[in-house]
Design an enzyme around this catalytic site. Structure first.
Site, PDB file in Angstrom:
ATOM      1  N   SER A 157     -10.480 -21.617  38.811  1.00 26.05           N
ATOM      2  CA  SER A 157      -9.116 -21.314  38.395  1.00 26.05           C
ATOM      3  C   SER A 157      -8.295 -22.582  38.265  1.00 26.05           C
ATOM      4  CB  SER A 157      -8.456 -20.394  39.419  1.00 26.05           C
ATOM      5  OG  SER A 157      -8.156 -21.150  40.583  1.00 26.05           O
ATOM      6  N   LYS A 158      -7.120 -22.412  37.674  1.00 25.67           N
ATOM      7  CA  LYS A 158      -6.211 -23.540  37.501  1.00 25.67           C
ATOM      8  C   LYS A 158      -5.848 -24.124  38.867  1.00 25.67           C
ATOM      9  CE  LYS A 158      -1.418 -24.202  36.223  1.00 25.67           C
ATOM     10  NZ  LYS A 158      -1.394 -25.517  36.806  1.00 25.67           N
ATOM     11  N   ARG A 159      -5.715 -23.231  39.861  1.00 29.41           N
ATOM     12  CA  ARG A 159      -5.350 -23.696  41.202  1.00 29.41           C
ATOM     13  C   ARG A 159      -6.401 -24.655  41.781  1.00 29.41           C
ATOM     14  NH1 ARG A 159      -4.681 -19.454  44.966  1.00 29.41           N
ATOM     15  NH2 ARG A 159      -4.245 -18.124  43.182  1.00 29.41           N
ATOM     16  N   ASP A 191      -5.831 -28.006  40.257  1.00 27.34           N
ATOM     17  CA  ASP A 191      -4.654 -28.681  40.826  1.00 27.34           C
ATOM     18  C   ASP A 191      -4.985 -29.249  42.202  1.00 27.34           C
ATOM     19  OD1 ASP A 191      -3.287 -27.944  38.613  1.00 27.34           O
ATOM     20  OD2 ASP A 191      -2.257 -26.236  39.530  1.00 27.34           O
TER      21      ASP A 191
END
Ligand code: GLU
Length: 507
Positions: free
Chosen positions: A263-265, A268
């Site tokens: 995921s994008k998380r 990050d």
């Protein structure tokens, strides 16, 4: 039959790197089989439409050199390629299904649907679907008298068309990666095919378009595998079973620890992009970083993605697009999810970086220098890149590996000073500087020879001279060969730094 495959993203946001991999595998498969690759935009869900997403998808794939033969941006003989522009096509198929008893009109309001779910939940039912068990108690053309149905439709009330999933039937899907998948229709629900806003849902539009666009293979993410039996039923009900494409559902891209979907998380948190290009969210203004802006080369990203799910079966890891096309086969795509490995991704970029010529690297490094107000000669930057390239994965890292090529050090590594800077070091630096002064040529070999003679002549050990020399030149304890650094810096800068160092105090 000509192989025709499509990439069919929905423009609901930036294209996830998993989606890029789907596009890549479609492209490789098409080109390997001398087939055609189509870009179709699936924008039937107007509530999830995000402006700019379509443009972003096109730009991303162009950057990666994944080329289409037909599509929304280039046209072709099976267009239009944007589903919202094909709106007029779908209704007739939904109505044909109704007429032949494979679908029905449903008039239930959101409240009535919610009440049905609530009632089933309270009764302890494990499933709360609109299906063969429940449709008989709902407001639809199977339960209402025909004239009432007609009246309702003509009055313009809200209605949808649902597929009538047959009872107690087995549906088989042959998947090129997973083999034969058999599903009992009792687990399928009567999915909406056509909505009251005049738009088809994904399921109907996808099947109709794949048929009309003569798609031979559907290669898409594993998350669509549960929908495949429904699609098989639609092909059957529409009388297109003979033209049904073959299916291949690609394994998921997993988080680096293997626990769940990437995921994008995760990106990050662990400092890597999950999108091909930077994306500025038009509603929240949030910026998500992309591979391009993070300094990845497009060829490296292709190579990274090729290996996330596919394996060449050899030791070779670096492949050009043409080599990938040559070698690609669906048989070598694995069944299980592939973990994203950040270090491996950087390693791939490094391989492509070191293979680039120095002037190309210099052009990439130059803007970073300009940002710092440094305008150096491109050939000089190229020499710096040559010296440092084995130590960096990205062009932006050249600076941190060797700022001393552009500015004389103002601080000196404290531990190295303590350990290596001796009372006699200033004198040694001066003596060596005088030797260097005599040199006409200041290339790597000349400098190294001069240095060795100097050691011999004065009976100095390597460590007496080399570490202090590195310190005055770079301020650091480590780095590339000092001789290489000197030959890049040149005679004048080298000698100046050997004489003009500041703030080194003897401990
Ligand atoms: N529009 C679907 C998506 O966004 C396409 C799935 C498919 O390829 O059938 O992924």
């Amino acid at each position: 039959m000509k192989v025709r495959v499509r990439f069919a993203p929905s423009p609901t946001g930036p294209l996830h790197i998993g989606g890029v991999r789907t596009a890549l595998y479609n492209y490789l498969f098409a080109k390997k089989n001398n087939g055609e690759f189509i870009l179709r935009i699936e924008d039937t869900d107007q509530t999830r439409y995000v402006p700019g997403a379509e443009k972003y998808i096109i730009e991303s794939l162009e950057w990666l050199n994944i080329k289409f033969d037909e599509g929304v941006h280039i046209g072709g003989s099976y267009g239009p390629y944007r589903q919202s522009e094909r709106k007029h096509i779908y209704k007739q198929y939904a109505e044909k299904l109704v007429k032949e008893g494979h679908a029905y009109y449903a008039f239930d309001t959101p409240e009535e649907l919610e009440a049905m779910r609530e009632k089933l939940k309270n009764a302890g039912s494990s499933s709360q679907q609109y299906d063969s068990q429940t449709r008989g108690n709902m407001k639809n053309s199977l339960t209402l008298p025909a004239d009432e149905v007609k009246k309702r439709i003509e009055s313009g009330v809200h209605y949808v068309i649902r597929i009538k999933i047959p009872e107690n039937t087995e549906v088989q899907v042959y998947d090129k990666i997973r083999g034969l998948v058999t599903v009992q229709t009792s687990i399928l629900d009567d999915k909406v095919l056509f909505k009251s806003d005049g738009m088809p849902t994904y399921h109907l539009a996808n099947v109709v378009d794949d048929y009309l666009m003569k798609i031979t293979h559907v290669i898409r993410g594993e998350e669509w595998l549960p929908s495949a039996p429904l699609h098989v039923l639609l092909y059957r009900f529409l009388g297109w079973e003979k033209e049904m494409p073959e299916f291949a559902h690609l394994p998921l891209l997993l988080k680096p620890d293997g626990k769940g979907k990437l995921s994008k998380r995760d990106g990050d948190k662990l400092g890597f992009p999950v999108f091909p290009l930077n994306w500025n969210d038009p509603t929240t203004g949030e910026l998500s970083s992309g591979y391009r802006e993070s300094g990845y080369f497009p060829e490296a990203v292709v190579n990274i993605l090729a290996f996330l799910g596919w394996n060449s079966g050899t030791e070779q890891e670096i492949f050009s697009m043409d080599e990938l096309i040559n070698l690609f086969s669906m048989e070598k795509v694995g069944k299980s999810g592939s973990k994203f490995d950040v270090n491996k991704a950087k390693w791939f970029n490094h391989q492509y970086l070191v293979a680039k010529d120095n002037l190309t690297l210099a052009e990439l490094y130059k803007p970073f220098l300009q940002e710092k107000g440094i305008n150096a000669d491109i050939n000089y930057i190229a020499e710096v890149c040559n010296t440092l390239k084995s130590r960096v994965n990205f062009a932006k890292e050249f600076w941190e590996q060797g700022p001393y090529f552009f500015i004389a050090p103002e601080e000196y590594d404290k531990t190295a000073v303590k350990k290596r800077w001796k009372e006699k070091s200033p004198e040694i630096m001066e003596m060596l500087a005088s030797e260097f002064e005599k040199l006409n040529l200041f290339d790597l070999t000349t400098v190294e020879e001069c240095f060795k003679e100097f050691l011999e002549k004065n009976n100095f050990s390597n460590s007496d001279v080399l570490a202090p020399l590195r310190l005055v030149l770079t301020g650091l304890a480590q780095g590339p060969s000092v001789f290489e650094i000197m030959s890049v810096l040149g005679k004048n800068k080298t000698i100046a730094r050997m004489r003009n160092y500041k703030s080194i105090t003897i401990s």
